[in-house]
Design a protein around this motif. Structure first.
Motif, mmCIF file in Angstrom:
data_model
loop_
_atom_site.group_PDB
_atom_site.id
_atom_site.type_symbol
_atom_site.label_atom_id
_atom_site.label_comp_id
_atom_site.label_asym_id
_atom_site.label_seq_id
_atom_site.Cartn_x
_atom_site.Cartn_y
_atom_site.Cartn_z
ATOM 1 N N ALA A 180 0.828 -1.206 0.000
ATOM 2 C CA ALA A 180 0.000 0.000 0.000
ATOM 3 C C ALA A 180 0.864 1.257 0.000
ATOM 4 C CB ALA A 180 -0.916 -0.007 1.228
ATOM 5 N N ARG A 181 1.995 1.239 0.722
ATOM 6 C CA ARG A 181 2.885 2.406 0.730
ATOM 7 C C ARG A 181 3.499 2.641 -0.633
ATOM 8 N NH1 ARG A 181 4.313 0.328 5.879
ATOM 9 N NH2 ARG A 181 6.158 -0.704 4.999
ATOM 10 N N VAL A 182 3.874 1.550 -1.309
ATOM 11 C CA VAL A 182 4.451 1.688 -2.655
ATOM 12 C C VAL A 182 3.432 2.280 -3.619
ATOM 13 C CG1 VAL A 182 5.333 0.419 -4.642
ATOM 14 C CG2 VAL A 182 6.161 -0.132 -2.350
ATOM 15 N N ARG A 183 2.167 1.808 -3.535
ATOM 16 C CA ARG A 183 1.135 2.301 -4.442
ATOM 17 C C ARG A 183 0.868 3.806 -4.236
ATOM 18 N NH1 ARG A 183 -1.423 -2.637 -3.236
ATOM 19 N NH2 ARG A 183 -2.791 -1.580 -1.750
ATOM 20 N N THR A 184 0.924 4.231 -2.990
ATOM 21 C CA THR A 184 0.639 5.637 -2.703
ATOM 22 C C THR A 184 1.865 6.541 -2.813
ATOM 23 O OG1 THR A 184 0.979 5.237 -0.330
ATOM 24 C CG2 THR A 184 -1.259 5.038 -1.185
ATOM 25 N N GLY A 185 3.024 5.915 -3.097
ATOM 26 C CA GLY A 185 4.233 6.716 -3.263
ATOM 27 C C GLY A 185 4.890 7.125 -1.975
ATOM 28 N N THR A 186 4.469 6.564 -0.868
ATOM 29 C CA THR A 186 5.075 6.931 0.423
ATOM 30 C C THR A 186 6.174 5.961 0.827
ATOM 31 O OG1 THR A 186 3.396 5.646 1.596
ATOM 32 C CG2 THR A 186 2.956 7.985 1.221
#
Length: 258
Positions: A246-252
């Motif tokens: 989820a962090r990778v998808r949101t760029g965080t």
């Protein structure tokens, strides 16, 4: 040909990471939770197997406390630990060649009689028996006073009009009593159907101390706690993996080298 150069492209994701997902602290804690959970879970089962024995009650003589076909858990005890009001499992070959389940209403030295205004009388005291069906007398036919010999017990079924108990053996040599040594266990709970722990026989409190409940609640708590820890620990890996994705998808999340 010597001027050619070779370039290598680094994947954006920084390469494939096949290692464990999540922080090292999280991994250690999840492993600890699973290990502790297994200890509690298996320990609870082993403790329960050592302390308790399962029985199926074949008759309705203990209705409404225990119905025919109910599965009960009975704590293994020594006959010397039996108290008034206990529901016990015993075997006396003069009664039957099989384990029986009855309630102890008098112990060695007691004098038991019935009935006074439809209630049992032990050592001159009227005993309230809330475990009987509403409106049911303590006995359907009076019986004369019986003095229980030391080391013996006087037992009745909770379904007084349908129980082959001490009142059916009054003419025996032992006057309907059973040796304490014949007791194998004390019923703690009805587990199928799930009716739970037996109610305390408070009507006998005025005659002396009651038995303490067995460790069944603690055993069940250990098993449930262990299962919970195992589930929580096992869920850490998938949860951490989803959180990282989820962090990778949101760029965080961290990006690969360019």
């Amino acid at each position: 040909m010597g001027g050619e150069s070779t370039t290598r492209t680094v994947p954006r994701g920084g390469g494939t990471n096949k290692g464990p997902v999540g922080s090292r602290t999280g991994q250690r804690l999840s492993g600890l939770a699973v290990a502790l959970g297994l200890v509690l879970f298996l320990g609870g089962f082993v403790w329960g197997a050592v302390v308790y024995r399962p029985y199926t009650v074949p008759t309705s003589s203990m209705t409404p406390t225990i119905d025919a076909g109910d599965r009960v858990l009975a704590q293994r005890i020594d006959g010397t630990d039996v108290r008034r009001g206990d529901v016990v499992v015993f075997k006396d070959t003069t009664w039957a060649n099989a384990p029986m389940v009855k309630r102890v209403v008098a112990v060695g030295g007691d004098t038991v009689a019935c009935c006074q205004e439809g209630k049992l009388k032990v050592n001159g005291k009227v005993v309230d028996e809330p475990y009987l069906s509403d409106g049911t007398p303590a006995e359907f036919s009076d019986f004369p006073a019986v003095t229980v010999p030391e080391g013996r017990l006087f037992l009745l079924g909770d379904e007084r009009d349908n129980s082959v108990d001490s009142t059916a053996h009054l003419t025996d040599a032992a006057g309907g009593t059973v040796s304490r040594g014949a007791v194998d266990a004390r019923v703690d709970a009805v587990v199928w159907p799930v009716n739970g722990m037996l109610e305390r026989p408070t009507g006998f409190e005025a005659l002396g101390g009651l038995s303490s409940p067995g460790p069944l609640r603690t055993v069940v708590a250990l098993v449930i706690a262990g299962a919970g820890l195992i589930l929580v620990g096992a869920a850490y890996g998938p949860f951490a993996k989803r959180a990282a994705a989820a962090r990778v998808r949101t760029g965080t999340g961290p990006t690969g080298a360019r």
